[in-house]
Every structure is written in structure tokens, then in C-alpha cells.
Design an enzyme around this catalytic site. Structure first.
Site, PDB file in Angstrom:
ATOM      1  N   LYS A 110       0.833  -1.207   0.000  1.00 32.11           N
ATOM      2  CA  LYS A 110       0.000   0.000   0.000  1.00 32.11           C
ATOM      3  C   LYS A 110       0.866   1.255   0.000  1.00 32.11           C
ATOM      4  O   LYS A 110       0.568   2.219  -0.696  1.00 32.11           O
ATOM      5  CB  LYS A 110      -0.986  -0.021   1.164  1.00 32.11           C
ATOM      6  CG  LYS A 110      -2.149  -0.967   0.857  1.00 32.11           C
ATOM      7  CD  LYS A 110      -3.115  -1.127   1.991  1.00 32.11           C
ATOM      8  CE  LYS A 110      -4.213  -2.090   1.593  1.00 32.11           C
ATOM      9  NZ  LYS A 110      -4.696  -2.916   2.689  1.00 32.11           N
ATOM     10  N   LYS A 189      -3.411 -10.162 -10.568  1.00 35.03           N
ATOM     11  CA  LYS A 189      -4.363 -10.537  -9.517  1.00 35.03           C
ATOM     12  C   LYS A 189      -5.571  -9.593  -9.559  1.00 35.03           C
ATOM     13  O   LYS A 189      -5.413  -8.376  -9.617  1.00 35.03           O
ATOM     14  CB  LYS A 189      -3.674 -10.406  -8.150  1.00 35.03           C
ATOM     15  CG  LYS A 189      -4.596 -10.751  -7.004  1.00 35.03           C
ATOM     16  CD  LYS A 189      -4.126 -10.227  -5.656  1.00 35.03           C
ATOM     17  CE  LYS A 189      -5.324 -10.182  -4.750  1.00 35.03           C
ATOM     18  NZ  LYS A 189      -5.422  -9.468  -3.606  1.00 35.03           N
ATOM     19  N   LYS A 192      -9.951  -4.732  -6.600  1.00 40.22           N
ATOM     20  CA  LYS A 192     -10.679  -3.497  -6.907  1.00 40.22           C
ATOM     21  C   LYS A 192      -9.702  -2.325  -7.021  1.00 40.22           C
ATOM     22  O   LYS A 192      -9.936  -1.389  -7.747  1.00 40.22           O
ATOM     23  CB  LYS A 192     -11.780  -3.220  -5.897  1.00 40.22           C
ATOM     24  CG  LYS A 192     -11.273  -3.037  -4.495  1.00 40.22           C
ATOM     25  CD  LYS A 192     -12.395  -2.845  -3.514  1.00 40.22           C
ATOM     26  CE  LYS A 192     -11.916  -2.980  -2.097  1.00 40.22           C
ATOM     27  NZ  LYS A 192     -11.612  -4.333  -1.660  1.00 40.22           N
TER      28      LYS A 192
END
Ligand code: ADP
Ligand code: TRP
Length: 319
Positions: A110, A189, A192
């Protein structure tokens, strides 16, 4: 045996979520007491929009019930209806080494993608450990990307137990290897956050358009094709039985069958597979009181277990 898993209400669920986590978790409701919850505290690390969070939380409840979660067997609840987990998070935090969290891939990923790091995002695995440990879970079914978080949970539990006495049960992780990573329309992969997903309850036209955009190689229409490395085929397999898979594989190998036709076949198969779920979801949508009553009942059950664990942990540390 207690089985527990959660999912964040941070957007519409997609078929990667379904095959990687929801379907295996729902299947396990046959094998023990399944606790499935909507991780809205976790979602707050990235969603700062109250109506959106509320809406997404509700959607996840409908999605799980539509996909076959049986409220007579499994326990479905909103994480925030079990506030004991936040207090337990603190008790776990004080025995959690910084290094353990710094090593977590999902946090590092992230950061690498430019999300600004708040403390919640960093401490996220400790909250997840509290979810798992509060409910004395034995088995945690998740996608492969969450495996490390379950290992972190075990480390934290072991450290706490060594320090304060045997309070927590160490959980095992369960991963559906066959479908551990569902590819997205770009072959990476499905996620969203990469906008390469196919929604579980998406609009028909939009879903068809996204299926038609799946990235394939440039083998010409007439040439034989290898189903092995093809994203369209990989997705088709998830929805089709063995005979249907063999038939499509044969068409690939025979040549004269283009990727456009393969995508069409995938869309039709996927849409038919999901039809009963859509039907059930429409019924549930029309009966919000029923859905709310399931969530309340689930929370009461989870809270009873969590309150007991928390009381033991408080006592053990000297509160
Ligand atoms: P996303 O990557 O779309 O943000 P989440 O991280 O919220 O999805 O994942 C929710 C659950 O679904 C987790 O258990 C995760 O492992 C599983 N999952 C998500 N994407 C996939 C995928 N492409 N294949 C298999 N499982 C997945
Ligand atoms: N972190 C998980 C995810 O993003 C969701 C989650 C929160 C969870 N708490 C959990 C999963 C406890 C399993 C067990 O997918």
C-alpha cells in the site's frame, strides 16, 4: 471447530473475493461454527465517507447472504457491533513488536502504491488478530494475500500467552489453493484497487464490456491456442464443470476459435452461474428488516464469545 473470516466493505465485491474467500468460507459452514463478519473498522483505514461506508457494509451483508451464507448455521455480523475487539487490539498492541508489522507485505504494498500511511493502516494486522483471537477461532479461510496476517496473529497470540498465560487459541489458516489467485481482466491478480475486477453483482452491460476487454495474446483467430496461459480460460474454469472446461479447451486447441468467442462463452457461463445469487439478492434487498435481524443476532453471538475472551485477557494483564 470455529471458523472465522472477515471482509472489508471498501467497495463492491468481485469474483476474486467470491472464489478466494466467500465461497470457501461459506462451504466451511458445513464443518463447524462459522463466524463471518464485515470488517468496517478495517475499512475505515481507507474509506472516509460515512454514507459510502454504511452502504458498502450493507451490500456485503446482502452479498454474503445471496451467495449462500446460511444464517441458521453461520454467524454474520458487523465488526463494529462487537466493540470488544477494539479494546483487545490495545492489549495485543503492547506485545506486538514494530518489526512484525513493518514486515507485512500488504502494508508495504500500500505504501508502494502511494497510499499515505496512517497509524490504522500500520496497526491493521493487530486489529485483525483481535478479530480472530477474540472469537477463539481455529481456522481462518482467506485468499493467499492474507496468509501473512494470520501468521502475525499466531505470533502475537504466542507472545501474549508466553507473557501473561495461556489465554488465546492459535488459529490455522486455510487457503483454497486451486483458486488461490483469481486473475483480473489484465491478467494480474484481480483487485478493486487495480480496477481490473469483474463485480459479483455488476450491471450486465458493463460486465459484458469488461469481459470483452480481457487482455489476451495476439494468436490469430485460425491458429490453435493454448488454454493454459489464457486469462479468459482461467476465469471460465471457475464457473464451469469439468465437461464444459474440456469442451472449451478442445475448441482452443482446434484453432478457428477466436478470443472474442471465448470471451462471449465466459460471459454467458458466468452470468448463468450468478443468476440464482442475483435472484436471492433481489429478495433480500426487499426485506431489510430481515437482514438487520440476522446481523443483530450474529453480533449478539459473537459478542458473547468476545466478551468472555476480553475479560480473561484483562484479568491476565492486571486490569
Ligand atoms: P481487493 O484486492 O479487491 O481489495 P481484498 O483485499 O479486500 O480485495 O480481499 C478480500 C478477500 O478476498 C481476502 O480474503 C482476499 O484474499 C480475497 N481476494 C481478493 N482478491 C482475490 C483474488 N484475486 N483471488 C483470490 N482471492 C482474492
Ligand atoms: N484483512 C482482511 C482483508 O482485507 C479482512 C479481515 C479483517 C479478516 N479481519 C479479519 C479476515 C479476520 C480474516 C480474519 O481481506
Amino acid at each position: 471447530m470455529r471458523i472465522l473470516s472477515g471482509i472489508q466493505p471498501s467497495g463492491k465485491l468481485h469474483i476474486g473475493n467470491y472464489f478466494g474467500m466467500m465461497q470457501p468460507a461459506i462451504a466451511l459452514q458445513e464443518q463447524g461454527e462459522a463466524f463471518l463478519f464485515i470488517a468496517n473498522y478495517h475499512a475505515l483505514t481507507t474509506v472516509w465517507d460515512a454514507p459510502r461506508l454504511r452502504r458498502a457494509t450493507w451490500d456485503v451483508a446482502l452479498d454474503f447472504l445471496a451467495c449462500g451464507l446460511d444464517p441458521e448455521r453461520a454467524v454474520l455480523y458487523r465488526q463494529s457491533d462487537v466493540p470488544e475487539v477494539t479494546e483487545l487490539t490495545w492489549l495485543l498492541s503492547v506485545v506486538t513488536p514494530m518489526g512484525l508489522l513493518e514486515r507485512c507485505h500488504s502494508y508495504k504494498d500500500k505504501l508502494a502504491r502511494g497510499l499515505s500511511a496512517n497509524h490504522g493502516l500500520f496497526a491493521y494486522p493487530v486489529l485483525m488478530a483481535a478479530d480472530i483471537l477474540a472469537c477463539r477461532s481455529n481456522l481462518v479461510p482467506v485468499g493467499r494475500d492474507q496468509k501473512q496476517h494470520v501468521e502475525v496473529t499466531r505470533d502475537i497470540a504466542a507472545k501474549f500467552n508466553n507473557t501473561f498465560g495461556e489465554i488465546f487459541t492459535l488459529p490455522d489458516v486455510s487457503i483454497m489453493e486451486s483458486v488461490a489467485v483469481v486473475p483480473g481482466i489484465d491478467g494480474q491478480k484481480m483487485s478493486k484497487s487495480y480496477d481490473n475486477h469483474l463485480e459479483l453483482f455488476g450491471d450486465e452491460k458493463e460486465t459484458r464490456a469488461r469481459v470483452m476487454r480481457i487482455v489476451t495474446d495476439s494468436t490469430p483467430l485460425e491458429a490453435p491456442k493454448d488454454p493454459g496461459g489464457c486469462t479468459v480460460f482461467a476465469l471460465y474454469r471457475l464457473f464451469a464443470d469439468e465437461a464444459e472446461q474440456a469442451e472449451l479447451a478442445a475448441r482452443y486447441r482446434a484453432g478457428g476459435f477466436g478470443y472474442g468467442a471465448a470471451k462471449q462463452a465466459l460471459f454467458e457461463r458466468m452470468w448463468a452461474y450468478l443468476e440464482p445469487f442475483r435472484q436471492r439478492r433481489r429478495e433480500l434487498e426487499a426485506d431489510p428488516d430481515y437482514v438487520e435481524s440476522i446481523l443483530r443476532r450474529g453480533a449478539a453471538r459473537a459478542r458473547a464469545v468476545a466478551a468472555e475472551t476480553l475479560a480473561a485477557a484483562r484479568e491476565a494483564v492486571g486490569l
